[in-house]
Motif scaffolding. Structure first.
Motif, PDB file in Angstrom:
ATOM      1  N   PRO A 135      15.696   5.089  29.483  1.00 44.33           N
ATOM      2  CA  PRO A 135      15.053   6.398  29.406  1.00 44.33           C
ATOM      3  C   PRO A 135      13.995   6.534  28.321  1.00 44.33           C
ATOM      4  O   PRO A 135      13.322   7.569  28.237  1.00 44.33           O
ATOM      5  CB  PRO A 135      16.235   7.322  29.112  1.00 44.33           C
ATOM      6  N   PHE A 136      13.821   5.520  27.489  1.00 39.75           N
ATOM      7  CA  PHE A 136      12.949   5.640  26.322  1.00 39.75           C
ATOM      8  C   PHE A 136      11.471   5.577  26.710  1.00 39.75           C
ATOM      9  O   PHE A 136      11.044   4.690  27.444  1.00 39.75           O
ATOM     10  CB  PHE A 136      13.283   4.548  25.306  1.00 39.75           C
ATOM     11  N   ARG A 137      10.712   6.505  26.194  1.00 40.35           N
ATOM     12  CA  ARG A 137       9.285   6.597  26.534  1.00 40.35           C
ATOM     13  C   ARG A 137       8.391   5.858  25.545  1.00 40.35           C
ATOM     14  O   ARG A 137       7.357   5.322  25.926  1.00 40.35           O
ATOM     15  CB  ARG A 137       8.856   8.064  26.572  1.00 40.35           C
ATOM     16  N   TRP A 138       8.754   5.860  24.269  1.00 40.07           N
ATOM     17  CA  TRP A 138       7.856   5.389  23.226  1.00 40.07           C
ATOM     18  C   TRP A 138       7.409   3.940  23.363  1.00 40.07           C
ATOM     19  O   TRP A 138       6.267   3.622  23.026  1.00 40.07           O
ATOM     20  CB  TRP A 138       8.449   5.646  21.835  1.00 40.07           C
ATOM     21  N   PRO A 139       8.248   2.987  23.867  1.00 40.04           N
ATOM     22  CA  PRO A 139       7.744   1.605  23.906  1.00 40.04           C
ATOM     23  C   PRO A 139       6.804   1.320  25.077  1.00 40.04           C
ATOM     24  O   PRO A 139       6.101   0.318  25.075  1.00 40.04           O
ATOM     25  CB  PRO A 139       9.008   0.761  24.011  1.00 40.04           C
ATOM     26  N   LYS A 140       6.789   2.188  26.075  1.00 39.23           N
ATOM     27  CA  LYS A 140       6.054   1.880  27.304  1.00 39.23           C
ATOM     28  C   LYS A 140       4.546   1.738  27.090  1.00 39.23           C
ATOM     29  O   LYS A 140       3.951   0.768  27.587  1.00 39.23           O
ATOM     30  CB  LYS A 140       6.394   2.897  28.390  1.00 39.23           C
ATOM     31  N   PRO A 141       3.875   2.648  26.370  1.00 34.47           N
ATOM     32  CA  PRO A 141       2.439   2.418  26.122  1.00 34.47           C
ATOM     33  C   PRO A 141       2.167   1.104  25.389  1.00 34.47           C
ATOM     34  O   PRO A 141       1.194   0.413  25.684  1.00 34.47           O
ATOM     35  CB  PRO A 141       2.022   3.624  25.281  1.00 34.47           C
ATOM     36  N   HIS A 142       3.046   0.747  24.458  1.00 34.39           N
ATOM     37  CA  HIS A 142       2.881  -0.514  23.717  1.00 34.39           C
ATOM     38  C   HIS A 142       3.012  -1.718  24.647  1.00 34.39           C
ATOM     39  O   HIS A 142       2.225  -2.665  24.563  1.00 34.39           O
ATOM     40  CB  HIS A 142       3.897  -0.605  22.576  1.00 34.39           C
ATOM     41  N   LEU A 143       4.016  -1.674  25.524  1.00 34.95           N
ATOM     42  CA  LEU A 143       4.197  -2.769  26.484  1.00 34.95           C
ATOM     43  C   LEU A 143       2.976  -2.900  27.397  1.00 34.95           C
ATOM     44  O   LEU A 143       2.515  -4.013  27.673  1.00 34.95           O
ATOM     45  CB  LEU A 143       5.454  -2.547  27.320  1.00 34.95           C
ATOM     46  N   LEU A 144       2.446  -1.773  27.860  1.00 35.41           N
ATOM     47  CA  LEU A 144       1.248  -1.820  28.707  1.00 35.41           C
ATOM     48  C   LEU A 144       0.072  -2.452  27.972  1.00 35.41           C
ATOM     49  O   LEU A 144      -0.659  -3.265  28.541  1.00 35.41           O
ATOM     50  CB  LEU A 144       0.874  -0.414  29.189  1.00 35.41           C
ATOM     51  N   ARG A 145      -0.103  -2.090  26.704  1.00 34.64           N
ATOM     52  CA  ARG A 145      -1.190  -2.672  25.906  1.00 34.64           C
ATOM     53  C   ARG A 145      -1.025  -4.177  25.776  1.00 34.64           C
ATOM     54  O   ARG A 145      -2.002  -4.927  25.834  1.00 34.64           O
ATOM     55  CB  ARG A 145      -1.247  -2.011  24.531  1.00 34.64           C
ATOM     56  N   TRP A 146       0.197  -4.643  25.584  1.00 33.64           N
ATOM     57  CA  TRP A 146       0.457  -6.083  25.468  1.00 33.64           C
ATOM     58  C   TRP A 146       0.003  -6.829  26.714  1.00 33.64           C
ATOM     59  O   TRP A 146      -0.368  -7.992  26.640  1.00 33.64           O
ATOM     60  CB  TRP A 146       1.928  -6.361  25.229  1.00 33.64           C
ATOM     61  N   PHE A 147       0.039  -6.147  27.861  1.00 34.17           N
ATOM     62  CA  PHE A 147      -0.359  -6.778  29.118  1.00 34.17           C
ATOM     63  C   PHE A 147      -1.797  -6.448  29.507  1.00 34.17           C
ATOM     64  O   PHE A 147      -2.191  -6.679  30.639  1.00 34.17           O
ATOM     65  CB  PHE A 147       0.615  -6.399  30.235  1.00 34.17           C
ATOM     66  N   GLY A 148      -2.576  -5.879  28.568  1.00 34.54           N
ATOM     67  CA  GLY A 148      -4.005  -5.707  28.802  1.00 34.54           C
ATOM     68  C   GLY A 148      -4.462  -4.324  29.216  1.00 34.54           C
ATOM     69  O   GLY A 148      -5.651  -4.109  29.413  1.00 34.54           O
ATOM     70  N   ALA A 149      -3.539  -3.368  29.339  1.00 38.46           N
ATOM     71  CA  ALA A 149      -3.949  -2.000  29.672  1.00 38.46           C
ATOM     72  C   ALA A 149      -4.619  -1.360  28.467  1.00 38.46           C
ATOM     73  O   ALA A 149      -4.289  -1.669  27.315  1.00 38.46           O
ATOM     74  CB  ALA A 149      -2.748  -1.163  30.098  1.00 38.46           C
ATOM     75  N   LYS A 150      -5.547  -0.477  28.723  1.00 40.65           N
ATOM     76  CA  LYS A 150      -6.146   0.362  27.680  1.00 40.65           C
ATOM     77  C   LYS A 150      -5.414   1.693  27.759  1.00 40.65           C
ATOM     78  O   LYS A 150      -5.512   2.404  28.762  1.00 40.65           O
ATOM     79  CB  LYS A 150      -7.639   0.574  27.922  1.00 40.65           C
ATOM     80  N   VAL A 151      -4.638   2.020  26.710  1.00 43.29           N
ATOM     81  CA  VAL A 151      -3.802   3.218  26.726  1.00 43.29           C
ATOM     82  C   VAL A 151      -4.076   4.035  25.480  1.00 43.29           C
ATOM     83  O   VAL A 151      -3.986   3.530  24.360  1.00 43.29           O
ATOM     84  CB  VAL A 151      -2.303   2.843  26.792  1.00 43.29           C
ATOM     85  N   GLY A 152      -4.375   5.317  25.677  1.00 46.25           N
ATOM     86  CA  GLY A 152      -4.670   6.222  24.580  1.00 46.25           C
ATOM     87  C   GLY A 152      -3.415   6.692  23.856  1.00 46.25           C
ATOM     88  O   GLY A 152      -2.313   6.182  24.070  1.00 46.25           O
ATOM     89  N   GLN A 153      -3.586   7.704  23.036  1.00 41.82           N
ATOM     90  CA  GLN A 153      -2.497   8.256  22.228  1.00 41.82           C
ATOM     91  C   GLN A 153      -1.753   9.350  22.995  1.00 41.82           C
ATOM     92  O   GLN A 153      -2.324  10.024  23.849  1.00 41.82           O
ATOM     93  CB  GLN A 153      -3.065   8.841  20.933  1.00 41.82           C
ATOM     94  N   GLY A 154      -0.464   9.527  22.660  1.00 44.33           N
ATOM     95  CA  GLY A 154       0.310  10.627  23.217  1.00 44.33           C
ATOM     96  C   GLY A 154       0.624  10.495  24.697  1.00 44.33           C
ATOM     97  O   GLY A 154       0.859  11.490  25.373  1.00 44.33           O
ATOM     98  N   VAL A 155       0.646   9.279  25.233  1.00 46.19           N
ATOM     99  CA  VAL A 155       0.917   9.049  26.658  1.00 46.19           C
ATOM    100  C   VAL A 155       2.429   9.052  26.887  1.00 46.19           C
ATOM    101  O   VAL A 155       3.173   8.412  26.155  1.00 46.19           O
ATOM    102  CB  VAL A 155       0.289   7.722  27.131  1.00 46.19           C
ATOM    103  N   VAL A 156       2.863   9.798  27.908  1.00 46.67           N
ATOM    104  CA  VAL A 156       4.284   9.905  28.248  1.00 46.67           C
ATOM    105  C   VAL A 156       4.499   9.276  29.622  1.00 46.67           C
ATOM    106  O   VAL A 156       3.872   9.686  30.603  1.00 46.67           O
ATOM    107  CB  VAL A 156       4.730  11.381  28.270  1.00 46.67           C
ATOM    108  N   ILE A 157       5.384   8.285  29.674  1.00 42.79           N
ATOM    109  CA  ILE A 157       5.718   7.614  30.932  1.00 42.79           C
ATOM    110  C   ILE A 157       7.225   7.742  31.134  1.00 42.79           C
ATOM    111  O   ILE A 157       8.010   7.187  30.365  1.00 42.79           O
ATOM    112  CB  ILE A 157       5.284   6.139  30.928  1.00 42.79           C
ATOM    113  N   HIS A 158       7.614   8.461  32.169  1.00 40.69           N
ATOM    114  CA  HIS A 158       9.023   8.703  32.459  1.00 40.69           C
ATOM    115  C   HIS A 158       9.659   7.486  33.133  1.00 40.69           C
ATOM    116  O   HIS A 158       8.960   6.585  33.588  1.00 40.69           O
ATOM    117  CB  HIS A 158       9.157   9.945  33.343  1.00 40.69           C
ATOM    118  N   PRO A 159      10.990   7.477  33.259  1.00 41.62           N
ATOM    119  CA  PRO A 159      11.678   6.360  33.929  1.00 41.62           C
ATOM    120  C   PRO A 159      11.339   6.286  35.422  1.00 41.62           C
ATOM    121  O   PRO A 159      10.974   7.282  36.049  1.00 41.62           O
ATOM    122  CB  PRO A 159      13.168   6.685  33.744  1.00 41.62           C
TER     123      PRO A 159
END
Length: 189
Positions: A44-68
């Protein structure tokens, strides 16, 4: 005179021309990361998801919320602006570039479909085009945005609707195919 018509022959399908944008190893690792941390409703954790996306090459801004329960095909073909929300069970089938501006909402169960097939061809070749969701646009619950579509600034695609063409700014669309319903008026706080 023969009445026979040509038929689809999927044995002739050839997708070797398609560029995934990443090698097999990266795609394989992403498959497992997506399954464990994005698709998995038990994570259920949201905070690591933007970081994981960035590791795989996504460009992700601040304050992004990704639900399960969110499925993201290829993060290296994803750009997400600031303060975007992606709801439960949203499906980002981004086989082409997917761009989200700032303050974009993709509600639960919505689908962004960027691939299809040319049904007029015997070998059923793959089609793909980019999708753009401009600042403040909202894809309602269970709605579908098809390949090549742009939701202009603050456009709304109502729940369960299907966008097969571009949506104009500050308009609310509904239906299948989505038709303009009324202007979106945003009240100041």
């Amino acid at each position: 005179m023969s009445n026979e018509r040509p038929e689809v022959d999927l044995s002739r399908f050839d997708n070797t021309w398609y560029q995934h944008g990443a090698g097999l190893a990266k795609r394989t690792v992403w498959y497992f990361v997506n399954a464990l941390f994005f698709l998995n409703p038990a994570f259920p954790f949201r905070w690591p998801k933007p970081h994981l996306l960035r590791w795989f090459g996504a460009k992700v801004g601040q304050g992004v919320v990704i639900h399960p329960g969110v499925n993201i095909k290829f993060p290296w073909k994803l750009r997400v602006g600031d303060h975007c929300w992606i709801g439960q069970r949203a499906w980002l089938d981004n086989i082409d570039q997917l761009t989200l501006g700032n303050n974009v909402v993709i509600s639960q169960g919505a689908m962004i479909i960027q691939g299809s097939h040319n049904y007029k061809k015997i070998d059923y070749p793959t089609l793909h085009r980019p999708v753009v969701l401009e600042d403040g646009s909202w894809v309602g619950a269970g709605a579908i945005v098809m390949l090549g579509v742009t939701l202009r600034s603050h456009a709304v695609l109502s729940a369960g609707s299907v966008a097969t063409r571009d949506l104009e700014p500050y308009m609310i669309y509904q239906g299948n195919p989505a038709q303009p319903l009324r202007e979106r008026v945003i009240e100041p706080s």
